[in-house]
Design a protein around this motif. Structure first.
Motif, PDB file in Angstrom:
ATOM      1  N   LEU A  73      -1.267  -9.754  -2.019  1.00  0.00           N
ATOM      2  CA  LEU A  73      -1.501  -8.378  -2.476  1.00  0.00           C
ATOM      3  C   LEU A  73      -2.084  -8.335  -3.884  1.00  0.00           C
ATOM      4  N   LEU A 120       3.329 -12.623   0.681  1.00  0.00           N
ATOM      5  CA  LEU A 120       2.722 -11.295   0.788  1.00  0.00           C
ATOM      6  C   LEU A 120       2.395 -10.738  -0.599  1.00  0.00           C
ATOM      7  N   ARG A 121       3.319 -10.936  -1.525  1.00  0.00           N
ATOM      8  CA  ARG A 121       3.110 -10.465  -2.892  1.00  0.00           C
ATOM      9  C   ARG A 121       1.886 -11.137  -3.519  1.00  0.00           C
ATOM     10  N   ASP A 156       8.413  -2.423   1.074  1.00  0.00           N
ATOM     11  CA  ASP A 156       8.575  -3.286   2.253  1.00  0.00           C
ATOM     12  C   ASP A 156       9.908  -4.019   2.228  1.00  0.00           C
ATOM     13  N   GLY A 181       4.815   0.800   2.246  1.00  0.00           N
ATOM     14  CA  GLY A 181       4.477  -0.501   1.680  1.00  0.00           C
ATOM     15  C   GLY A 181       3.044  -0.890   2.006  1.00  0.00           C
ATOM     16  N   VAL A 182       2.846  -2.131   2.449  1.00  0.00           N
ATOM     17  CA  VAL A 182       1.493  -2.638   2.723  1.00  0.00           C
ATOM     18  C   VAL A 182       0.814  -1.855   3.843  1.00  0.00           C
ATOM     19  N   ALA A 198       1.184  -4.248  -6.787  1.00  0.00           N
ATOM     20  CA  ALA A 198       1.760  -5.079  -5.717  1.00  0.00           C
ATOM     21  C   ALA A 198       3.288  -4.973  -5.724  1.00  0.00           C
ATOM     22  N   LEU A 249      -4.361  -5.663   7.670  1.00  0.00           N
ATOM     23  CA  LEU A 249      -4.395  -6.554   6.506  1.00  0.00           C
ATOM     24  C   LEU A 249      -5.425  -7.668   6.715  1.00  0.00           C
ATOM     25  N   LEU A 297      -1.849   0.122   2.372  1.00  0.00           N
ATOM     26  CA  LEU A 297      -2.863  -0.537   1.536  1.00  0.00           C
ATOM     27  C   LEU A 297      -4.276  -0.068   1.867  1.00  0.00           C
ATOM     28  N   LEU A 305       4.487  -1.757  -3.926  1.00  0.00           N
ATOM     29  CA  LEU A 305       4.375  -1.866  -2.461  1.00  0.00           C
ATOM     30  C   LEU A 305       5.412  -2.839  -1.904  1.00  0.00           C
ATOM     31  N   MET A 306       5.609  -3.966  -2.602  1.00  0.00           N
ATOM     32  CA  MET A 306       6.590  -4.958  -2.132  1.00  0.00           C
ATOM     33  C   MET A 306       7.999  -4.368  -2.104  1.00  0.00           C
TER      34      MET A 306
END
Lengths: 364, 364
Positions: free
Chosen positions: B18, B14-15, B43, B51-52, B36, B351, B55, B39-40
């Motif tokens: 992102l 995910l990182r 989460d 978090g995401v 990133a 996403l 986005l 946000l990580m």
């Protein structure tokens, strides 16, 4: 709040009398003036629970040897903008202003300055200390821990004091913004008022000793506990608990004072616990120079706008405008300076007894 | 909180995804990594609302020209321990860590350091920025103002954001104390969750547009407002209002950012007001060096004792121990690092659409 049977006492007469009382307790002249000034500020601002109504409590702590009337305050500047004050058992009415003065000097040098205080006692209203920043156009901050009466969220044990936070922000033409709040849902003074007029308290202020919800105004006296701001899990009691915990850590753990359930009780008939991890109770004071962030004139213009806009918030009830924190106390201050301070009969009797015992009659 | 239809996504995948997305938005490599990372952290700590899931909101602000993907951050050190950051329209995920880094450098010099930030945007979880202090054994502090959704106590108008306060305190062997709290009774994410599962919200969270009490989870979407922590006059709503106001003044007024009802809305379909007094929204970050007050080892020993004693508070319900602020998030962090991050179907779809639009498919 108006009570029956109040006497109106002139502020200057009350101040003069108070100063002599502190001298009779063996305070130095400077400390007597300082201690009286903090109590007077509470009574002038209408915070009746924290002014001369507390005098007999402080005196009992002096008599019990728990407040040192002749402390040797030891300040250690540990960094350019931080330091520690060992208060040697001083009354907080004296140690906290001393520490704030040091914090203001560091703010003058660095734009911000901070002092943690250990081995102290009850410091009166938090606002006094934070507001010392205002004449310098600094923002002031103060906290203290206090006798454990409040349970953490999800708990049923007295672990925290009503641990206030105060932030005082200067403005331009408008009066300063002064937030001075206990981190409990309601401070114990509010329960005492309800008890006096024999009214139930709202659910969400207190629990019984066994953790039951209650509306009994005597709950605290019967071994119960106060609830943190937020009251219950649905309404954010974990936040009030978190704020009270923050204050406890900054006032106690950071400075080598006691913390949590070990904070020595204000009342002299309860003994401090034998297993204390620290010394006395603690405070934390400091300041930020507005000019450290933005030109003062620009800040003052916007701060005035902030205050005017919030005062003009659409009110929930058309006859009750939204209040800017600190404004009612400021108005009360002006009124009481002119018209005197209303003292309820019980407080007058208390002061008369003190005056008799210390051979300085209370008849202002 | 467990939702149906979640996908488990590896944190590292995910990182990586992102970071590429932020690069596609024209962020520099360093800024993409930084954004990133914030946000990580949300989460991983289980703060799914920050978090995401956010986005697409940030991307819409970039597309609307309200977030500058290539900002020139201008830091001005105004005093030894204070400074100002003009963020040039940066995303707060980038500007706030930059400012905190400056505050930490000043803390290294002075024992405390502070930066106010203007012309910024939403900065993610407040905890990220305050927790940057922890590896240095400093105490971190962060606040931000946000889209106006909360009414002052006694008002019926959206005037404040959910304006969080975060304080992060290092310990010894125990995990850090991390208080990260909105100053509203409940953040808007909680209303959204209730709406999704079609449940009423507790009284005391919100008012309708006309100021009536409500348990309707859609109240905010229908023009209503959130209530401050404390909820009503009996339970200290003036305190939650005071805290939110403090955050607004420190984040906005002190730095030349917008404040109160002028704070630009997070959602791109609402335009900022034309009469804004400041630039963008604002944050306030800083730190205190523990060693500026007390020897670190002594503090760590007592902080561990504080945490252990509070964890051992007599619980209200025997199967539910009292929580130390930050502990559940720390545990979640460990679990999610190993087992991945659960994303609800709506977020996965979001996403996927982003990945398609920016030609970097989301299929971790």
């Amino acid at each position: 709040m108006q009570y029956p049977n109040t006497s109106q006492v002139s502020a200057s007469a009350l101040r003069d009398w108070l100063q002599v009382i502190f001298l009779r307790l063996s305070f130095s002249e400077a400390d007597a003036i300082q201690a009286a000034d903090v109590l007077m500020m509470a009574d002038l601002r209408g915070i009746d629970s924290h002014g001369v109504a507390r005098l007999s409590g402080y005196i009992r702590l002096v008599e019990a040897g728990r407040i040192n009337p002749k402390p040797q305050l030891q300040f250690t500047q540990r960094k350019r903008a931080t330091g520690h004050l060992e208060a040697d058992g001083a009354i907080g009415l004296v140690s906290a202003p001393f520490a704030m003065q040091k914090a203001l000097e560091m703010t003058h040098e660095c734009g911000s300055g901070w002092v943690g205080i250990s081995n102290s006692n009850h410091f009166g209203i938090a606002a006094y200390h934070a507001m010392m920043a205002l004449p310098h156009n600094y923002i002031g901050f103060s906290t203290t821990n206090a006798s454990p009466l409040v349970t953490p969220a999800g708990g049923a044990e007295r672990m925290l004091g009503t641990n206030p936070i105060c932030v005082a922000v200067p403005a331009g033409n408008e009066p300063a913004f002064v937030l001075d709040m206990a981190t409990a849902a309601a401070a114990n003074g509010k329960l005492e008022i309800a008890e006096r007029v024999q009214k139930p308290i709202p659910a969400g202020w207190a629990l019984t000793q066994t953790g039951e919800d209650t509306t009994n105004a005597s709950a605290l006296k019967q071994g119960g506990m106060l609830l943190p701001l937020g009251s219950d899990a649905d309404h954010g009691a974990h936040k009030g608990y978190g704020l009270g915990a923050w204050v406890d850590i900054f006032s106690g753990v950071l400075n080598g004072a006691n913390f949590g359930p070990w904070v020595p009780p204000f009342v002299s008939f309860l003994q401090p616990r034998p297993d204390q991890p620290g010394k006395g109770l603690g405070h934390f004071v400091g300041a930020w120079d507005v000019d450290g962030f933005r030109d003062l004139a620009d800040f003052q213009r916007d701060m005035d706008l902030w205050i005017q806009r919030f005062r003009a918030t659409k009110p929930l009830h058309s006859n009750k405008p939204v209040i800017v924190p600190g404004e009612p106390e400021m108005q009360e201050y002006t009124v009481r300076q002119l018209q005197g301070i209303p003292l309820v009969e019980a407080v007058v009797k208390d002061l008369e007894a003190i005056g008799e015992a210390l051979k300085h009659p209370f008849n202002p």
